[in-house]
Scaffold this motif. Structure first.
Motif, mmCIF file in Angstrom:
data_model
loop_
_atom_site.group_PDB
_atom_site.id
_atom_site.type_symbol
_atom_site.label_atom_id
_atom_site.label_comp_id
_atom_site.label_asym_id
_atom_site.label_seq_id
_atom_site.Cartn_x
_atom_site.Cartn_y
_atom_site.Cartn_z
ATOM 1 N N LYS A 267 0.839 -1.196 0.000
ATOM 2 C CA LYS A 267 0.000 0.000 0.000
ATOM 3 C C LYS A 267 0.878 1.250 0.000
ATOM 4 O O LYS A 267 1.870 1.322 0.721
ATOM 5 C CB LYS A 267 -0.921 0.000 1.214
ATOM 6 C CG LYS A 267 -2.024 1.075 1.164
ATOM 7 C CD LYS A 267 -2.983 0.912 2.327
ATOM 8 C CE LYS A 267 -3.929 2.085 2.480
ATOM 9 N NZ LYS A 267 -5.042 2.057 1.530
ATOM 10 N N LEU A 270 1.150 3.324 -5.143
ATOM 11 C CA LEU A 270 0.555 4.500 -5.768
ATOM 12 C C LEU A 270 -0.131 5.300 -4.675
ATOM 13 O O LEU A 270 -0.708 4.727 -3.759
ATOM 14 C CB LEU A 270 -0.483 4.109 -6.830
ATOM 15 C CG LEU A 270 -0.021 3.324 -8.050
ATOM 16 C CD1 LEU A 270 -1.192 3.109 -9.012
ATOM 17 C CD2 LEU A 270 1.137 3.990 -8.763
ATOM 18 N N TYR A 272 -3.115 7.445 -2.987
ATOM 19 C CA TYR A 272 -4.536 7.100 -3.029
ATOM 20 C C TYR A 272 -5.286 7.837 -4.134
ATOM 21 O O TYR A 272 -6.311 7.357 -4.617
ATOM 22 C CB TYR A 272 -5.188 7.398 -1.674
ATOM 23 C CG TYR A 272 -5.602 8.836 -1.475
ATOM 24 C CD1 TYR A 272 -6.910 9.243 -1.737
ATOM 25 C CD2 TYR A 272 -4.687 9.800 -1.061
ATOM 26 C CE1 TYR A 272 -7.294 10.566 -1.573
ATOM 27 C CE2 TYR A 272 -5.060 11.112 -0.891
ATOM 28 C CZ TYR A 272 -6.365 11.495 -1.150
ATOM 29 O OH TYR A 272 -6.743 12.805 -0.994
ATOM 30 N N ASP A 277 -5.138 3.782 -8.951
ATOM 31 C CA ASP A 277 -5.156 3.150 -7.624
ATOM 32 C C ASP A 277 -6.581 2.739 -7.257
ATOM 33 O O ASP A 277 -7.509 3.548 -7.330
ATOM 34 C CB ASP A 277 -4.624 4.106 -6.569
ATOM 35 C CG ASP A 277 -4.723 3.525 -5.169
ATOM 36 O OD1 ASP A 277 -3.936 2.613 -4.871
ATOM 37 O OD2 ASP A 277 -5.598 3.970 -4.405
#
Length: 627
Positions: A267, A270, A272, A277
């Protein structure tokens, strides 16, 4: 050949201070410092050597040996595995306390050097204090517990044996495939023994971290598979971060339109708000990512180990004929799920894929882009609803509202650290990651107690950035001791301590599998033997304060917002303590979007277990092996 006469411990410290890594033209110290707790097994050896060479080897004093490893691991991860710390302990309990930390490091492929003391090599005193006697093997000590959780293990029984052992240890620490915990067990008499060392042993040595490219045949097969897919999905794992391949991944995603989901370790690959994403994937993932996984015809794993949380225990990737393409520097992981292997460094492999696909002008259909974009927008609306607080001055916050208050405060410089409990699931679903290294979740081992010491290690590696340790009450009680270390050394970590009176995550899991939350609440016992009485009168805020930390208590959402802002601005170790509301009274996080296999009792008389078994069998029937 010129030589210098030093003890084994002195020679080791001098050697370690001269080791460097280099990647992409950037050179740095491999062993940045040594953590230590001293006893009779290392005080006169490594302890004396650290005094002797304190000008070249910084030292940090820990309170728990396991926690020292966690701090070293946090430092190593924040340093992109290019630098780490060493950890020295005495023999006996100090050495065995290393085992959990070593397992965590090895499972997560993060380098840490362990230097436990050991019993006498010459055996003048047999048994020595704290020695484990094994009747069938005179050469076994408690340090042998570290063998299965170390990527390299050696016991230095003679001075001259240190030279090959130390070189092999550095080789493994700097190998992007093999790295993990490395253990050099040091008998206490050998540590203090002198030897004439070749001066070349102490010369600066640079270990170049390689970036292997893809085999041309594998690359061609990968390009063919991607071009043939109508619904491809990229799954970004921790290898993206280890390789510093985030920009290369973003470029591939933008060029092709392929959506990108992320494991816990991946996570932030990319941000958010990147158009491609779609959030976390798997049992703790988003609805958007998991629905794409169910309908994908090609799944492109980048630097992922394909754990059961990611695959929903083999039930997530449901399309008949779905294939896997695994870009991974480790051949072992490249062949998982019967995938097409693309064995290469993540950044090198992604760049080569992007260049090859651009030659063909390849891009996914516009309708596919529209579909996952709209799904992501709907999920973000659910996140907003979880974060929203209608009565900020009245109610205690829910855990998602706690995250929402933090989300509204931080920027791309903040780093969040978590490892265990119910927070990882909420974070994976809800957190809006703003930078490549903001999201620091240790979920390979999901080790309670990791967060506070790891935050210290991260802060040492990133001293100018706000570093948050997010902990529940269960995790806090496992290992609060390094608060003392943070106070002692002025390491200004921020601890967000969430009190929900028990093991909330396992309590929910217990209820779902027929365990009726047995033994998961921090409450007084009831008459029936269950822990369902009143909450314990434990004041964790007072405990943190007693260890020297500044503590801010928050009762409501409004209190919490103010406390978090004050903590973020603080230049001393600061804790924000908040008691959360349960999801029974205020909306909590969205439920799991995919299954996870925790076997349920096959025979039972209690209705909860019978019902849970029926549901379990329905889920198990959807599992498949990808062959």
């Amino acid at each position: 050949m010129t030589t210098t006469r030093l003890t084994v411990a002195q020679a080791l410290v001098r050697f370690l201070s001269a080791q460097y890594t280099e990647r992409d033209g950037v050179r740095q110290r491999l062993i940045g410092a040594t953590w230590g707790i001293f006893g009779h097994g290392n005080v006169a050896g490594i302890g004396q050597a650290l005094v002797e060479y304190g000008d070249v080897m910084p030292y940090h004093q820990g309170r728990n040996e396991q926690a020292m490893v966690h701090a070293a691991v946090g430092y190593a991860r924040q340093s992109n595995r290019l630098s780490t710390h060493a950890v020295t302990t005495s023999i006996g309990p100090g050495a065995t306390n290393l085992v959990t930390g070593a397992a965590l490091a090895t499972i997560n492929h993060l380098p840490v050097l362990l230097l436990p003391g050991d019993t006498f090599a010459a055996r003048p005193a047999d048994p020595v204090l704290q020695q484990l006697e094994v009747p069938y093997a005179g050469d076994v000590s408690v340090n042998d517990c570290l063998r299965p959780v170390s990527r390299y293990f050696d016991r230095v029984n003679r001075p001259e044996a240190l030279i090959p052992a130390a070189l092999q240890a550095m080789r493994v620490l700097t190998d992007p495939v093999e790295t993990g915990a490395v253990t050099l067990a040091l008998p206490q008499d050998v540590q203090a023994e002198a030897y004439d060392w070749p001066d070349d042993f102490f010369a600066d040595r640079t270990w170049v971290i390689r970036r292997p490219g893809a085999d041309p045949t594998e690359l061609a097969e990968a390009v063919t598979a991607i071009r043939a897919a109508s619904r491809p999905l990229i799954v970004a794992g921790g290898g993206v971060h280890h390789s510093r391949a985030e920009e290369a991944l973003a470029e591939l995603a933008a060029a092709t339109g392929i959506p990108v989901a992320a494991t816990q370790a991946g996570k932030g690959s990319l941000t958010y708000d990147h158009p491609q994403d779609v959030g976390g994937i798997g049992h703790t993932g988003t609805a958007a990512a998991d629905e794409l996984a169910r309908t994908a015809d090609l799944v492109i794993g980048v630097g992922t180990r394909w754990t059961d949380f990611t695959t929903a225990s083999g039930t997530l990737f449901a399309t008949p004929g779905v294939r896997f393409l695994n870009l991974n520097i480790a051949p072992f992981d490249g062949h998982k799920l019967s995938g097409l292997p693309l064995v290469a460094d993540a950044r090198s492999g992604l760049t080569e894929l992007t260049d090859a696909l651009r030659l063909h002008g390849h891009r996914v259909p516009d309708a596919y882009v529209t579909e996952y974009t709209e799904d992501k927008e709907r999920w973000e609306q659910r996140v907003d609803a979880c974060y929203e607080a209608d009565e900020p001055d009245v109610r205690r916050p829910t855990q998602p509202q706690v995250l929402g208050a933090l989300d509204a405060l931080v920027d791309e410089t903040d780093i969040l650290i978590n490892a265990a409990g119910s927070l990882p699931g909420d974070l994976h679903k809800l957190w809006r990651t703003r930078s490549r290294d903001q999201y620091h979740l240790e979920y390979g081992y999901s080790c309670m107690g990791y967060e506070i010491p790891a935050a210290i290690g991260v802060k040492l590696a990133a001293p100018d950035r706000p570093v948050w340790a997010l902990v529940g009450d269960g995790t806090y009680l496992m290992m609060p001791t390094e608060i003392v270390t943070a106070v002692q050394e002025g390491v200004a970590i921020k601890v967000l301590l969430v009190q929900n009176h028990g093991y909330a995550s396992i309590g929910g899991l217990s209820e779902s599998v027929g365990g009726e939350r047995f033994g998961t609440a921090y409450r007084y016992p009831a008459d029936d033997g269950t822990y369902t009485g009143a909450p314990l009168p434990v004041d964790l805020a007072a405990n943190a304060a007693s260890l020297g930390m500044r503590v801010l208590r928050a009762r409501t959402v409004r209190d919490l917002r103010a406390a978090l802002a004050e903590a973020r601005a603080a230049d001393t170790p600061t804790c924000v303590y908040v008691e959360t509301e349960t999801a029974d009274t205020v909306s909590g996080a969205p439920p799991a979007q995919a299954w996870w296999d925790v076997p349920v009792a096959e025979t039972a008389t209690r209705p909860s277990a019978v019902k849970a078994r029926e549901l379990y069998e329905r889920h198990v029937s959807t599992r498949r092996r990808h062959l």
